[in-house]
Design a protein around this motif. Structure first.
Motif, PDB file in Angstrom:
ATOM      1  N   THR A 210       0.836  -1.205   0.000  1.00  0.00           N
ATOM      2  CA  THR A 210       0.000   0.000   0.000  1.00  0.00           C
ATOM      3  C   THR A 210       0.869   1.251   0.000  1.00  0.00           C
ATOM      4  O   THR A 210       0.590   2.223  -0.712  1.00  0.00           O
ATOM      5  CB  THR A 210      -0.946   0.007   1.217  1.00  0.00           C
ATOM      6  OG1 THR A 210      -1.725  -1.193   1.212  1.00  0.00           O
ATOM      7  CG2 THR A 210      -1.882   1.206   1.178  1.00  0.00           C
ATOM      8  N   VAL A 211       1.933   1.239   0.803  1.00  0.00           N
ATOM      9  CA  VAL A 211       2.865   2.369   0.848  1.00  0.00           C
ATOM     10  C   VAL A 211       3.461   2.637  -0.527  1.00  0.00           C
ATOM     11  O   VAL A 211       3.509   3.775  -1.003  1.00  0.00           O
ATOM     12  CB  VAL A 211       3.984   2.105   1.881  1.00  0.00           C
ATOM     13  CG1 VAL A 211       5.164   3.038   1.665  1.00  0.00           C
ATOM     14  CG2 VAL A 211       3.450   2.265   3.303  1.00  0.00           C
ATOM     15  N   VAL A 212       3.908   1.576  -1.192  1.00  0.00           N
ATOM     16  CA  VAL A 212       4.542   1.736  -2.504  1.00  0.00           C
ATOM     17  C   VAL A 212       3.552   2.305  -3.515  1.00  0.00           C
ATOM     18  O   VAL A 212       3.845   3.284  -4.216  1.00  0.00           O
ATOM     19  CB  VAL A 212       5.101   0.381  -3.001  1.00  0.00           C
ATOM     20  CG1 VAL A 212       5.595   0.503  -4.432  1.00  0.00           C
ATOM     21  CG2 VAL A 212       6.226  -0.101  -2.089  1.00  0.00           C
ATOM     22  N   ILE A 213       2.372   1.709  -3.595  1.00  0.00           N
ATOM     23  CA  ILE A 213       1.380   2.142  -4.585  1.00  0.00           C
ATOM     24  C   ILE A 213       0.885   3.547  -4.284  1.00  0.00           C
ATOM     25  O   ILE A 213       0.838   4.417  -5.165  1.00  0.00           O
ATOM     26  CB  ILE A 213       0.194   1.153  -4.617  1.00  0.00           C
ATOM     27  CG1 ILE A 213       0.660  -0.236  -5.069  1.00  0.00           C
ATOM     28  CG2 ILE A 213      -0.908   1.670  -5.555  1.00  0.00           C
ATOM     29  CD1 ILE A 213      -0.393  -1.320  -4.913  1.00  0.00           C
ATOM     30  N   PHE A 214       0.526   3.825  -3.036  1.00  0.00           N
ATOM     31  CA  PHE A 214      -0.050   5.123  -2.661  1.00  0.00           C
ATOM     32  C   PHE A 214       0.958   6.253  -2.842  1.00  0.00           C
ATOM     33  O   PHE A 214       0.617   7.329  -3.350  1.00  0.00           O
ATOM     34  CB  PHE A 214      -0.542   5.079  -1.218  1.00  0.00           C
ATOM     35  CG  PHE A 214      -1.249   6.332  -0.774  1.00  0.00           C
ATOM     36  CD1 PHE A 214      -2.608   6.492  -0.966  1.00  0.00           C
ATOM     37  CD2 PHE A 214      -0.546   7.363  -0.152  1.00  0.00           C
ATOM     38  CE1 PHE A 214      -3.261   7.645  -0.564  1.00  0.00           C
ATOM     39  CE2 PHE A 214      -1.191   8.524   0.252  1.00  0.00           C
ATOM     40  CZ  PHE A 214      -2.550   8.659   0.043  1.00  0.00           C
ATOM     41  N   THR A 215       2.204   6.022  -2.437  1.00  0.00           N
ATOM     42  CA  THR A 215       3.214   7.082  -2.517  1.00  0.00           C
ATOM     43  C   THR A 215       3.504   7.461  -3.958  1.00  0.00           C
ATOM     44  O   THR A 215       3.610   8.648  -4.298  1.00  0.00           O
ATOM     45  CB  THR A 215       4.512   6.634  -1.818  1.00  0.00           C
ATOM     46  OG1 THR A 215       4.223   6.287  -0.461  1.00  0.00           O
ATOM     47  CG2 THR A 215       5.550   7.742  -1.843  1.00  0.00           C
ATOM     48  N   ALA A 216       3.619   6.454  -4.831  1.00  0.00           N
ATOM     49  CA  ALA A 216       3.967   6.717  -6.228  1.00  0.00           C
ATOM     50  C   ALA A 216       2.786   7.213  -7.048  1.00  0.00           C
ATOM     51  O   ALA A 216       2.976   7.701  -8.154  1.00  0.00           O
ATOM     52  CB  ALA A 216       4.524   5.448  -6.867  1.00  0.00           C
ATOM     53  N   SER A 217       1.591   7.121  -6.494  1.00  0.00           N
ATOM     54  CA  SER A 217       0.409   7.547  -7.246  1.00  0.00           C
ATOM     55  C   SER A 217      -0.288   8.708  -6.550  1.00  0.00           C
ATOM     56  O   SER A 217      -0.124   9.868  -6.938  1.00  0.00           O
ATOM     57  CB  SER A 217      -0.559   6.364  -7.429  1.00  0.00           C
ATOM     58  OG  SER A 217      -0.960   5.818  -6.170  1.00  0.00           O
ATOM     59  N   ALA A 218      -1.028   8.417  -5.506  1.00  0.00           N
ATOM     60  CA  ALA A 218      -1.870   9.434  -4.869  1.00  0.00           C
ATOM     61  C   ALA A 218      -1.068  10.546  -4.199  1.00  0.00           C
ATOM     62  O   ALA A 218      -1.368  11.733  -4.370  1.00  0.00           O
ATOM     63  CB  ALA A 218      -2.791   8.758  -3.847  1.00  0.00           C
ATOM     64  N   GLN A 219      -0.057  10.197  -3.417  1.00  0.00           N
ATOM     65  CA  GLN A 219       0.693  11.230  -2.700  1.00  0.00           C
ATOM     66  C   GLN A 219       1.380  12.177  -3.680  1.00  0.00           C
ATOM     67  O   GLN A 219       1.379  13.402  -3.494  1.00  0.00           O
ATOM     68  CB  GLN A 219       1.734  10.591  -1.768  1.00  0.00           C
ATOM     69  CG  GLN A 219       2.495  11.573  -0.905  1.00  0.00           C
ATOM     70  CD  GLN A 219       1.585  12.373   0.015  1.00  0.00           C
ATOM     71  OE1 GLN A 219       0.625  11.842   0.575  1.00  0.00           O
ATOM     72  NE2 GLN A 219       1.861  13.649   0.173  1.00  0.00           N
ATOM     73  N   HIS A 220       1.958  11.624  -4.734  1.00  0.00           N
ATOM     74  CA  HIS A 220       2.590  12.473  -5.732  1.00  0.00           C
ATOM     75  C   HIS A 220       1.564  13.367  -6.421  1.00  0.00           C
ATOM     76  O   HIS A 220       1.809  14.553  -6.642  1.00  0.00           O
ATOM     77  CB  HIS A 220       3.317  11.623  -6.769  1.00  0.00           C
ATOM     78  CG  HIS A 220       3.925  12.420  -7.878  1.00  0.00           C
ATOM     79  ND1 HIS A 220       3.323  12.571  -9.099  1.00  0.00           N
ATOM     80  CD2 HIS A 220       5.069  13.141  -7.944  1.00  0.00           C
ATOM     81  CE1 HIS A 220       4.060  13.343  -9.864  1.00  0.00           C
ATOM     82  NE2 HIS A 220       5.135  13.702  -9.202  1.00  0.00           N
ATOM     83  N   ALA A 221       0.412  12.815  -6.754  1.00  0.00           N
ATOM     84  CA  ALA A 221      -0.632  13.604  -7.407  1.00  0.00           C
ATOM     85  C   ALA A 221      -1.067  14.766  -6.524  1.00  0.00           C
ATOM     86  O   ALA A 221      -1.295  15.884  -7.002  1.00  0.00           O
ATOM     87  CB  ALA A 221      -1.833  12.717  -7.749  1.00  0.00           C
TER      88      ALA A 221
END
Length: 631
Positions: free
Chosen positions: A498-509
């Motif tokens: 979840t950390v990997v997916i969320f950071t590279a997608s939602a957090q960056h957005a």
């Protein structure tokens, strides 16, 4: 004589097809087929988007097909080829799919296994085990760690985008060429005539409209109209480009000696400042990480300055977050006054201008290190932390960066910002929690498919080696990083994914795609300041403010940057889109479908909430979150 049908799918990207020789070998449990030439050059097979089928006859049954070996040999000149997948129909009529989704460059050989994912400990045949080991060894040679700067997380060993393995390069390098995109931005914004006007100050604040008015949108126009107002200053800490710095204040810091008498006229509940703190109505934004960072000195004709401010904010009775006091440097003293809303208009305005809206994320791709944040790169042109200050900033930030920092719900709680009742308009938090929960649910579904127990996870040598590698080498085993070196439970793996997916997608957005909205009106978020911070009140006038703000040239460079960085890529893939079917099993496909359905439903919720709003928040709407960092 047994016969197999091999179907080959070529990618649809530009230049994905090839005129080179393509050979295939089928590897079975009993024996291998002969190396077979599938097509002669210039016979129009393997063209972009094509699906070509071939019959291969063998003398004896091969047994179960375990691997497919593809070879590309040069015909006239090297012609890269992108293979999506290969399907094999065996003599009994059964179909096996072998996902590829990679480039074959030069005279390259690729060995594919079928699309059913297996844990390393359940591989049964020597052929499969040997292939798995060789594939890992090959990837370890391709993807090597390298330190870009001391104190940074490790990055891939590649000086330039062209040095990356072909499979992880962008389809079109032009799409992520910062210099090219910058030029497009300058052309679209029609600010060419100002580009080289360094040291030339604007006459007044209205002058900035000369470079602003070409491209407008709902938010940027509203910012231009209301940027001076205190509510707008506070709102940006909740939903602007840097919504991660604000935290609940439990005690007024000694370094920031704000007294009740200073701010009593702006406290609406008729209680003391200390009581407001206890009631949870006071918040803090502290940029101590900026203290001592070297300001940009790349232009000897223009001195540039940085502040390391701290700001006290107040939740009023209408639940708006308002600035209450600003100190521009960390150490209190007579030459570091505390600016208040009751001060002269220009003093208070300058204090808010000098309060930077800096985001603590950098583009993680090689292009950024090559062109954007490198020495003499685009970042140096207009940013106060250019010329090395941005490197110092990241080095300092990394000293407090931990694995828990990446746990979105935990990071919100750590800053005391979790209560929707107390802070109802924190859309970054609300949407982020929803997206986090959807990603976590998806990750849990997939983990459950392949790991039937915690023991199965503990016995997976490959995933455990990956986790240890990230901590020991990627994070350089920093003492405080708290990244796990071993995953004990399936819940821990779910969280890690979840950390990997969320950071590279939602957090960056959340921190990237609002840059043009909030920063295109230069006075609202100046990229640099050309005057030192005032050491006493009453020094600021319009002339001083204009000489402090970016000059014409730097304003244009800044505007071009925020426009270029706020654009989606061509053919952008958004969260939940997985066109490359690396997984062929139905349970995983079902999990993906459920994930996409949840994301689509929440996108509609965000759209309905934003209807008619002057300040919509859509950065974490799933249909606007790219799958990964691409800008």
């Amino acid at each position: 004589m047994p016969s197999y049908t091999v179907t080959v799918a070529t990618g649809s990207q530009w230049f994905a097809g090839t005129d080179d020789y393509i050979y295939v070998t089928l590897v079975g449990t009993e024996r291998c087929s002969d190396r077979t030439l599938l097509d002669k050059p210039l016979y129009n097979d393997f063209e972009r988007g094509a699906i070509d089928s071939y019959d291969i006859s063998v003398g004896e049954d091969l047994g179960d097909i375990e691997l497919v070996k593809i070879e590309k040999k040069k015909y006239w000149f090297q012609d890269d080829w992108y293979c999506r997948f290969i399907t094999v129909k065996n003599p009994t009529g059964d179909y096996l799919e072998f996902p590829c989704f990679r480039w074959l460059v030069d005279d390259k050989e690729v060995v594919l296994r079928d699309g059913k994912a297996r844990l390393p400990q359940v591989e049964k045949t020597p052929i499969a085990k040997q292939h798995r080991r060789k594939e890992l060894e090959t990837r370890q040679k391709l993807f090597r760690w390298k330190e870009w700067h001391p104190g940074f997380p490790m990055s891939i060993d590649a000086k330039a985008h062209r040095d990356l393995p072909r499979d992880i390069q962008f389809d079109s390098e032009k799409g992520v060429d910062f210099v090219l995109n910058y030029s497009k931005a300058i052309e679209n914004l029609a600010v060419n005539q100002f580009m080289h006007m360094f040291q030339s100050s604007w006459n007044d604040l209205a002058d900035f409209e000369q470079i602003y008015m070409r491209i407008k949108n709902t938010i940027s126009e509203y910012v231009m109209q209301h940027w001076k107002e205190d509510f707008m200053f506070g709102y940006q800490y909740l939903n602007g480009c840097n919504p991660v710095i604000i935290q609940k204040c439990h005690k007024i810091p000694d370094k920031f000696p704000v007294s009740h008498d200073m701010v009593k006229d702006y406290l609406e509940r008729e209680i003391t400042l200390e009581e407001e703190v206890k009631a949870g109505n006071i918040f803090l934004a502290d940029y101590d990480v900026m203290d001592g960072v070297t300001a940009n000195s790349t232009d000897p004709c223009t001195m540039q300055y940085l502040a390391a401010p701290v700001c006290l904010l107040y939740r009023n009775q209408r639940n708006k977050i308002m600035p209450l006091a600003i100190q521009l440097h960390q150490a209190p003293g007579e030459d570091n006054p505390i600016f208040l809303p009751s001060d002269a208009e220009n003093d208070w305005l300058l204090a808010k201008l000098l309060y930077p809206h800096i985001r603590f994320t950098i583009a993680i791709n090689t292009k950024a290190r090559e062109q954007l944040i490198c020495e003499c790169g685009l970042f140096d042109k207009a940013n106060g932390t250019g010329g090395g200050g941005h490197v110092e900033l990241i080095q300092r930030a990394m000293k407090t960066f931990t694995y828990k920092t990446l746990l979105f719900p935990e990071s919100i709680k750590a800053r005391g910002m979790e209560s929707q009742e107390e802070i109802p308009y924190y859309f970054y938090r609300d949407d982020g929690i929803k997206v986090w929960e959807m990603v976590k649910s998806f990750a849990a579904d997939v983990v459950a498919i392949y790991y039937d127990s915690d023991k199965t996870l503990q016995e997976d040598e490959e995933i455990q080696a990956f986790v240890k590698d990230v901590c020991s080498f990627g994070m350089q085993d920093f003492d405080q990083c708290e990244f796990p070196k071993f995953l004990t439970t399936r819940e821990q793996l779910t969280e890690y994914l979840t950390v990997v997916i969320f950071t590279a997608s939602a957090q960056h957005a959340a921190v990237n795609f609002g840059q043009y909205d909030w920063c295109s009106w230069i006075p609202n978020s100046p990229s640099t300041m050309r005057k030192p911070t005032p050491t006493k009140k009453g020094e600021a006038d319009v002339k001083y403010i204009m000489e402090s703000l970016p000059d014409r040239g730097r304003s244009c460079w800044h505007l071009g940057a925020v426009w270029a960085l706020s654009q989606f890529q061509d053919n952008e893939l958004f969260l939940g889109m997985y066109p490359d079917e690396h997984f062929t099993e139905k349970p995983v496909k079902t999990a993906m479908e459920n994930f996409r359905r949840k994301l689509s439903e929440y996108s509609r919720v965000v759209k309905a909430r934003n209807e008619g709003k002057k300040l919509p928040y859509y950065y974490l709407s799933p249909d606007r979150i790219p799958n990964s960092v691409a800008v």
